[in-house]
Design a protein around this motif. Structure first.
Motif, PDB file in Angstrom:
ATOM      1  N   LYS A   1       0.800  -1.213   0.000  1.00 46.22           N
ATOM      2  CA  LYS A   1       0.000   0.000   0.000  1.00 46.22           C
ATOM      3  C   LYS A   1       0.843   1.278   0.000  1.00 46.22           C
ATOM      4  N   SER A   2       1.965   1.261   0.671  1.00 45.50           N
ATOM      5  CA  SER A   2       2.745   2.473   0.878  1.00 45.50           C
ATOM      6  C   SER A   2       3.974   2.512  -0.031  1.00 45.50           C
ATOM      7  N   THR A   3       4.095   3.578  -0.814  1.00 48.33           N
ATOM      8  CA  THR A   3       5.270   3.700  -1.672  1.00 48.33           C
ATOM      9  C   THR A   3       6.511   4.042  -0.858  1.00 48.33           C
ATOM     10  N   TYR A   4       6.330   4.710   0.303  1.00 53.15           N
ATOM     11  CA  TYR A   4       7.481   5.027   1.151  1.00 53.15           C
ATOM     12  C   TYR A   4       8.157   3.746   1.610  1.00 53.15           C
ATOM     13  N   PHE A   5       7.375   2.797   2.084  1.00 53.02           N
ATOM     14  CA  PHE A   5       7.951   1.545   2.556  1.00 53.02           C
ATOM     15  C   PHE A   5       8.519   0.716   1.411  1.00 53.02           C
ATOM     16  N   GLN A   6       7.937   0.824   0.229  1.00 56.50           N
ATOM     17  CA  GLN A   6       8.482   0.119  -0.929  1.00 56.50           C
ATOM     18  C   GLN A   6       9.873   0.641  -1.252  1.00 56.50           C
ATOM     19  N   LYS A   7      10.027   1.953  -1.225  1.00 58.16           N
ATOM     20  CA  LYS A   7      11.333   2.544  -1.513  1.00 58.16           C
ATOM     21  C   LYS A   7      12.340   2.187  -0.418  1.00 58.16           C
ATOM     22  N   TRP A   8      11.880   2.207   0.828  1.00 58.64           N
ATOM     23  CA  TRP A   8      12.764   1.863   1.931  1.00 58.64           C
ATOM     24  C   TRP A   8      13.215   0.420   1.839  1.00 58.64           C
ATOM     25  N   LEU A   9      12.293  -0.492   1.535  1.00 56.96           N
ATOM     26  CA  LEU A   9      12.640  -1.904   1.426  1.00 56.96           C
ATOM     27  C   LEU A   9      13.590  -2.134   0.253  1.00 56.96           C
ATOM     28  N   ARG A  10      13.364  -1.462  -0.871  1.00 54.84           N
ATOM     29  CA  ARG A  10      14.262  -1.602  -2.016  1.00 54.84           C
ATOM     30  C   ARG A  10      15.665  -1.123  -1.654  1.00 54.84           C
ATOM     31  N   THR A  11      15.748  -0.017  -0.913  1.00 52.90           N
ATOM     32  CA  THR A  11      17.052   0.496  -0.481  1.00 52.90           C
ATOM     33  C   THR A  11      17.732  -0.478   0.469  1.00 52.90           C
ATOM     34  N   ALA A  12      16.992  -0.996   1.444  1.00 57.46           N
ATOM     35  CA  ALA A  12      17.565  -1.940   2.397  1.00 57.46           C
ATOM     36  C   ALA A  12      18.023  -3.210   1.695  1.00 57.46           C
ATOM     37  N   TYR A  13      17.250  -3.668   0.728  1.00 56.51           N
ATOM     38  CA  TYR A  13      17.611  -4.869  -0.015  1.00 56.51           C
ATOM     39  C   TYR A  13      18.894  -4.652  -0.806  1.00 56.51           C
ATOM     40  N   ARG A  14      18.997  -3.485  -1.433  1.00 47.89           N
ATOM     41  CA  ARG A  14      20.207  -3.181  -2.192  1.00 47.89           C
ATOM     42  C   ARG A  14      21.426  -3.077  -1.289  1.00 47.89           C
ATOM     43  N   MET A  15      21.227  -2.504  -0.110  1.00 43.97           N
ATOM     44  CA  MET A  15      22.359  -2.379   0.817  1.00 43.97           C
ATOM     45  C   MET A  15      22.822  -3.748   1.295  1.00 43.97           C
ATOM     46  N   LEU A  16      21.884  -4.642   1.550  1.00 44.80           N
ATOM     47  CA  LEU A  16      22.245  -5.976   2.011  1.00 44.80           C
ATOM     48  C   LEU A  16      22.855  -6.817   0.899  1.00 44.80           C
ATOM     49  N   LEU A  17      22.267  -6.726  -0.284  1.00 44.08           N
ATOM     50  CA  LEU A  17      22.728  -7.548  -1.393  1.00 44.08           C
ATOM     51  C   LEU A  17      23.978  -6.979  -2.039  1.00 44.08           C
ATOM     52  N   GLY A  18      24.015  -5.685  -2.165  1.00 40.99           N
ATOM     53  CA  GLY A  18      25.153  -5.044  -2.821  1.00 40.99           C
ATOM     54  C   GLY A  18      24.901  -4.927  -4.306  1.00 40.99           C
ATOM     55  N   SER A  19      25.145  -3.755  -4.845  1.00 40.64           N
ATOM     56  CA  SER A  19      24.835  -3.519  -6.253  1.00 40.64           C
ATOM     57  C   SER A  19      25.770  -4.284  -7.190  1.00 40.64           C
ATOM     58  N   GLU A  20      26.907  -4.723  -6.694  1.00 43.03           N
ATOM     59  CA  GLU A  20      27.852  -5.446  -7.550  1.00 43.03           C
ATOM     60  C   GLU A  20      27.346  -6.831  -7.943  1.00 43.03           C
ATOM     61  N   SER A  21      26.463  -7.411  -7.140  1.00 43.26           N
ATOM     62  CA  SER A  21      26.001  -8.764  -7.430  1.00 43.26           C
ATOM     63  C   SER A  21      24.764  -8.784  -8.326  1.00 43.26           C
ATOM     64  N   TYR A  22      24.213  -7.615  -8.690  1.00 41.45           N
ATOM     65  CA  TYR A  22      23.032  -7.582  -9.551  1.00 41.45           C
ATOM     66  C   TYR A  22      23.219  -8.296 -10.880  1.00 41.45           C
ATOM     67  N   PRO A  23      24.302  -8.023 -11.611  1.00 43.37           N
ATOM     68  CA  PRO A  23      24.439  -8.706 -12.907  1.00 43.37           C
ATOM     69  C   PRO A  23      24.510 -10.221 -12.774  1.00 43.37           C
ATOM     70  N   PHE A  24      25.075 -10.710 -11.693  1.00 44.19           N
ATOM     71  CA  PHE A  24      25.171 -12.157 -11.503  1.00 44.19           C
ATOM     72  C   PHE A  24      23.834 -12.758 -11.084  1.00 44.19           C
ATOM     73  N   THR A  25      23.058 -11.987 -10.329  1.00 43.82           N
ATOM     74  CA  THR A  25      21.787 -12.491  -9.822  1.00 43.82           C
ATOM     75  C   THR A  25      20.679 -12.388 -10.853  1.00 43.82           C
TER      76      THR A  25
END
Length: 82
Positions: A46-70
């Motif tokens: 429902k909330s776009t604020y929480f969607q953006k926050w979760l996307r940011t937290a996910y990126r911080m945990l996963l790391g942007s360097e692993s995106y092409p591999f994943t």
């Protein structure tokens, strides 16, 4: 011989306590976890604020360097441009 072991097991106070604790934990924790996860999913949907926050937290945990591999390079570029 085998049946006597079951009789002894069911008569044991420690087995009854362990079985009660297992059933109690399952009866309390499973519904609680389902309600919490459903509530979080509804909040994030429902909330776009929480969607953006979760996307940011996910990126911080996963790391942007692993995106092409994943996800593959095309998907990684699409995710980074969002």
């Amino acid at each position: 011989m085998g049946f006597d072991n079951y009789v002894e097991l069911l008569g044991s106070a420690s087995f009854r306590k362990a079985a009660f604790n297992t059933f109690y934990f399952s009866a309390v924790s499973v519904p609680l976890m389902v309600m919490m996860s459903l509530g979080l999913a509804m909040l994030l949907h429902k909330s776009t604020y929480f969607q953006k926050w979760l996307r940011t937290a996910y990126r911080m945990l996963l790391g942007s360097e692993s995106y092409p591999f994943t996800y593959g390079e095309d998907q990684a570029k699409r995710i980074d441009s969002a």
